[in-house]
Write a protein that holds these residues in place. Structure first.
Motif: not given
Length: 67
Positions: A4-7, A16-29, A33-40
């Protein structure tokens, strides 16, 4: 829970409704590897919904009489 976090990450990135702080914290956690599959998968789902709506509208207007 991770799926659900990946979605959420993918959908907010698509629109395009992301803030920089949330973007950086999400990618830290998140598992990168699964992100491209969820994006497709999400791109396919959004495309299928758009196709379905257009198909329903086209079918409804194709059966109208008089025009």
């Amino acid at each position: 829970m991770e799926f659900l976090r990946l979605v959420r990450i993918v959908l907010t990135s698509f629109f395009g409704v992301r803030k920089r702080a949330s973007h950086e914290s999400d990618f830290a956690n998140v598992n990168i590897v699964l992100l491209p599959f969820v994006a497709v998968l999400m791109a396919f789902c959004i495309g299928a919904v758009i196709f379905g709506v257009v198909h329903l509208v086209a079918q409804a207007t194709g059966t109208m009489q008089g025009f």
